[in-house]
Design an enzyme around this catalytic site. Structure first.
Site, PDB file in Angstrom:
ATOM      1  N   PRO A 176      -5.124   0.416  18.552  1.00 51.04           N
ATOM      2  CA  PRO A 176      -4.752  -0.206  17.217  1.00 51.04           C
ATOM      3  C   PRO A 176      -4.703   1.218  15.948  1.00 51.04           C
ATOM      4  O   PRO A 176      -4.171   0.718  15.005  1.00 51.04           O
ATOM      5  CB  PRO A 176      -5.972  -1.053  17.159  1.00 51.04           C
ATOM      6  CG  PRO A 176      -6.909  -0.662  17.730  1.00 51.04           C
ATOM      7  CD  PRO A 176      -6.300   0.234  18.962  1.00 51.04           C
ATOM      8  N   TYR A 184       3.728   6.429   9.968  1.00 51.07           N
ATOM      9  CA  TYR A 184       2.729   5.222   9.808  1.00 51.07           C
ATOM     10  C   TYR A 184       3.573   4.147   8.924  1.00 51.07           C
ATOM     11  O   TYR A 184       3.354   3.059   9.077  1.00 51.07           O
ATOM     12  CB  TYR A 184       1.650   5.724   8.358  1.00 51.07           C
ATOM     13  CG  TYR A 184       0.553   4.881   8.475  1.00 51.07           C
ATOM     14  CD1 TYR A 184      -0.694   4.925   9.276  1.00 51.07           C
ATOM     15  CD2 TYR A 184       0.611   3.784   7.628  1.00 51.07           C
ATOM     16  CE1 TYR A 184      -1.760   4.087   9.084  1.00 51.07           C
ATOM     17  CE2 TYR A 184      -0.423   2.656   7.543  1.00 51.07           C
ATOM     18  CZ  TYR A 184      -1.657   2.884   8.282  1.00 51.07           C
ATOM     19  OH  TYR A 184      -2.640   2.056   8.042  1.00 51.07           O
ATOM     20  N   TYR A 207      -9.515   5.459   7.099  1.00 54.61           N
ATOM     21  CA  TYR A 207      -9.730   5.826   8.389  1.00 54.61           C
ATOM     22  C   TYR A 207     -10.632   7.048   8.492  1.00 54.61           C
ATOM     23  O   TYR A 207     -10.702   8.043   7.858  1.00 54.61           O
ATOM     24  CB  TYR A 207      -8.534   6.384   9.137  1.00 54.61           C
ATOM     25  CG  TYR A 207      -7.568   5.380   9.373  1.00 54.61           C
ATOM     26  CD1 TYR A 207      -7.245   4.744  10.477  1.00 54.61           C
ATOM     27  CD2 TYR A 207      -6.567   5.135   8.363  1.00 54.61           C
ATOM     28  CE1 TYR A 207      -6.139   3.842  10.790  1.00 54.61           C
ATOM     29  CE2 TYR A 207      -5.633   3.888   8.694  1.00 54.61           C
ATOM     30  CZ  TYR A 207      -5.491   3.449   9.761  1.00 54.61           C
ATOM     31  OH  TYR A 207      -4.546   2.406  10.054  1.00 54.61           O
ATOM     32  N   HIS A 249       0.587  -1.257   0.092  1.00 56.38           N
ATOM     33  CA  HIS A 249       0.075   0.206  -0.005  1.00 56.38           C
ATOM     34  C   HIS A 249       0.843   1.305   0.013  1.00 56.38           C
ATOM     35  O   HIS A 249       1.693   1.261   0.944  1.00 56.38           O
ATOM     36  CB  HIS A 249      -0.787   0.144   1.307  1.00 56.38           C
ATOM     37  CG  HIS A 249      -1.952  -1.045   1.064  1.00 56.38           C
ATOM     38  ND1 HIS A 249      -3.380  -0.597   1.736  1.00 56.38           N
ATOM     39  CD2 HIS A 249      -2.274  -1.807   0.248  1.00 56.38           C
ATOM     40  CE1 HIS A 249      -4.145  -1.496   1.403  1.00 56.38           C
ATOM     41  NE2 HIS A 249      -3.761  -2.436   0.416  1.00 56.38           N
TER      42      HIS A 249
HETATM   43  C1  PHB Z   1      -6.735  -3.970  10.586  1.00 58.88           C
HETATM   44  O1  PHB Z   1      -6.369  -4.687   9.378  1.00 58.88           O
HETATM   45  O2  PHB Z   1      -7.089  -4.880  11.256  1.00 58.88           O
HETATM   46  C2  PHB Z   1      -6.052  -2.836  10.834  1.00 58.88           C
HETATM   47  C3  PHB Z   1      -5.433  -2.146   9.997  1.00 58.88           C
HETATM   48  C4  PHB Z   1      -4.953  -0.812  10.400  1.00 58.88           C
HETATM   49  C5  PHB Z   1      -5.122  -0.428  11.692  1.00 58.88           C
HETATM   50  C6  PHB Z   1      -5.725  -1.348  12.675  1.00 58.88           C
HETATM   51  C7  PHB Z   1      -6.059  -2.539  12.189  1.00 58.88           C
HETATM   52  O3  PHB Z   1      -4.982   0.604  12.285  1.00 58.88           O
END
Ligand code: PHB
Ligand code: APR
Length: 390
Positions: A293, A385, A201, A73
């Site tokens: 997360p 990131y 997001y 990505h």
């Molecule tokens: C996920 O794919 O589970 C995932 C991806 C990005 C995040 C958190 C979880 O920031």
């Protein structure tokens, strides 16, 4: 008494990755895991790997499937107030991330370990550590009702947040730092094509949402939920409706629904334990720190800890030097705190906090407005990131 160079507590990604890297350096390990392999593989976690983690999987000789099936990505999208803003990792940092599920990482490492013949003791009960402040710690456990003990040079505490390793550090030595967020993530995994090629997001008045994926045919979605929510109250239909309402208009009609393969609620927490070393015990991964997360730093931080510990152990066994091990906690924590900051910042910026004072709401809006107006700010997001250097 049996004896081994390094005992690793926990067969999660941290313990398994350390085991494979040490194996490439000819350092012998035994892994003690309290659960079964199926239980370990049943846990669904994030799925975004930084280049550092990708490179370690390659160095561990476990990258064949990841290199084939992982999806590169080059950016991600943030949706705020109905507007999509793309953060272009490649243009801003020259780097990218790899979408490959943590479950698959764990499976590949487990398979490689089994093939190598190294010892992993699953269903090990009541693991306890002693003599950590000596040069010959002893690890005890019970398996099938029989008590065992093992002497070693070093214990790697890779047993996650609820493990025994961190608890084995005397209370007057350990200092912990914590923030618990007033919401959780309700996640759903389904065999449906993802709604977009990249992750999205979403900061929506109804709460945060995240559109992620595991492959071209498997989606992973999350929505922000209250801490008192019960999973039984969330039918798949209710989840899909709630997610769809938070999606950008153009994506609402593109969303493909399907039965859930997994659905669970996870609380969000920031946590750090210092120091990450006590005598001959070294903590790595979730045993020492937890991130919320948002930004997918959990596994990636476990990987950088493992890298520093691997380097320290190589110095120790190959050159008889303990500088690497002595500097481990400080080096690892410097990177940990930066990832803690990033994860806290992403979480704070993208979620709706219950009873948020009006001032905080204005600050959140200003933060986002600034982010999208400034290439420097977007670069800061992108470089965190894709992963800060080790
Ligand atoms: C996920 O794919 O589970 C995932 C991806 C990005 C995040 C958190 C979880 O920031
Ligand atoms: N004895 C033996 N094993 C234990 C004990 C114990 N007392 N306590 C816990 N374990 C095992 C758990 O069953 C688990 O398999 O340790 C392992 C820890 O694995 P994880 O919790 O996955 O932690 P870690 O390997 O550090 O992985 C970090 O996983 O949770 C995500 O966000 C985290 O993505 C990050 C990554």
């Amino acid at each position: 008494m049996k004896s081994v160079s390094v005992v690793i507590i926990g067969a999660g990604p941290a313990g398994l990755l350390l085991g494979q890297l040490l194996r490439t350096s000819g350092i012998e390990t035994v892994i003690l895991e309290q659960r079964s392999p199926d239980y370990v593989l049943g846990r669904i976690r994030a799925g975004v790997l930084e280049q550092g983690a990708v490179s370690l999987m390659r160095q561990a000789g476990c990258s064949e499937r990841m290199d084939k099936e992982g999806i590169v990505h080059h950016g991600t999208a943030l949706m705020v107030d109905g507007e999509m803003h793309r953060i272009d990792f490649r243009e801003l940092t020259g780097s990218s991330v790899l979408v490959y599920g943590q479950t698959e990482v764990t499976r590949d490492l487990m398979d490689a370990r089994a093939a190598s013949g190294a010892t992993t003791i699953y269903d090990a009960e009541d693991v306890s550590l002693s003599g950590l402040d000596s040069t010959r710690p002893v690890v005890r456990y019970r398996k099938d009702g029989v008590e065992h003990e093992m002497a070693c040079d070093v214990v790697a505490g890779c047993d996650g947040f609820h493990g025994v390793s961190r608890r084995s550090i005397p209370a007057d030595v350990l200092k912990t730092y914590e923030r618990v967020y007033p919401f959780g993530w309700l996640g759903l995994l389904s065999d449906t094509p993802p709604v977009d090629d990249e992750l999205i997001y979403i900061n929506d008045p109804r709460g945060f949402a995240l559109c992620s994926m595991r492959s071209q045919t498997r989606s992973r979605y999350y929505i922000q939920c209250g801490l008192d929510e019960k999973i039984e109250d969330w039918s798949d239909e209710r989840f899909w409706d709630a997610l769809q309402a938070r999606l950008p208009d153009a994506h609402q009609s593109r969303l493909v629904r399907g039965p859930s393969i997994e659905k669970s609620i996870a609380p969000l927490r920031s946590f750090v334990a210092e120091p990450m070393r006590y005598g001959r015990l070294f903590l790595a991964g979730d045993a020492a720190h937890i991130v919320p997360p948002t930004g997918a730093k959990g596994l990636n931080l476990a990987a950088s800890d493992v890298y520093y510990l691997w380097q320290g152990l190589k110095d120790f066994y190959h050159h008889g030097k303990s500088d690497g091990l002595d500097g481990y906690a400080e080096k690892a924590l410097a990177r940990v705190w930066k990832a803690e900051r990033f994860s806290w910042w992403m979480t704070t910026m993208l979620h709706r906090f219950p009873d948020q004072p009006a001032f905080e709401t204005k600050m959140q809006k200003a933060e986002l407005a600034y982010l999208f107006s400034s290439r420097a700010a977007m670069t800061a997001l992108a470089e965190n990131y894709v992963g800060l250097p080790y």
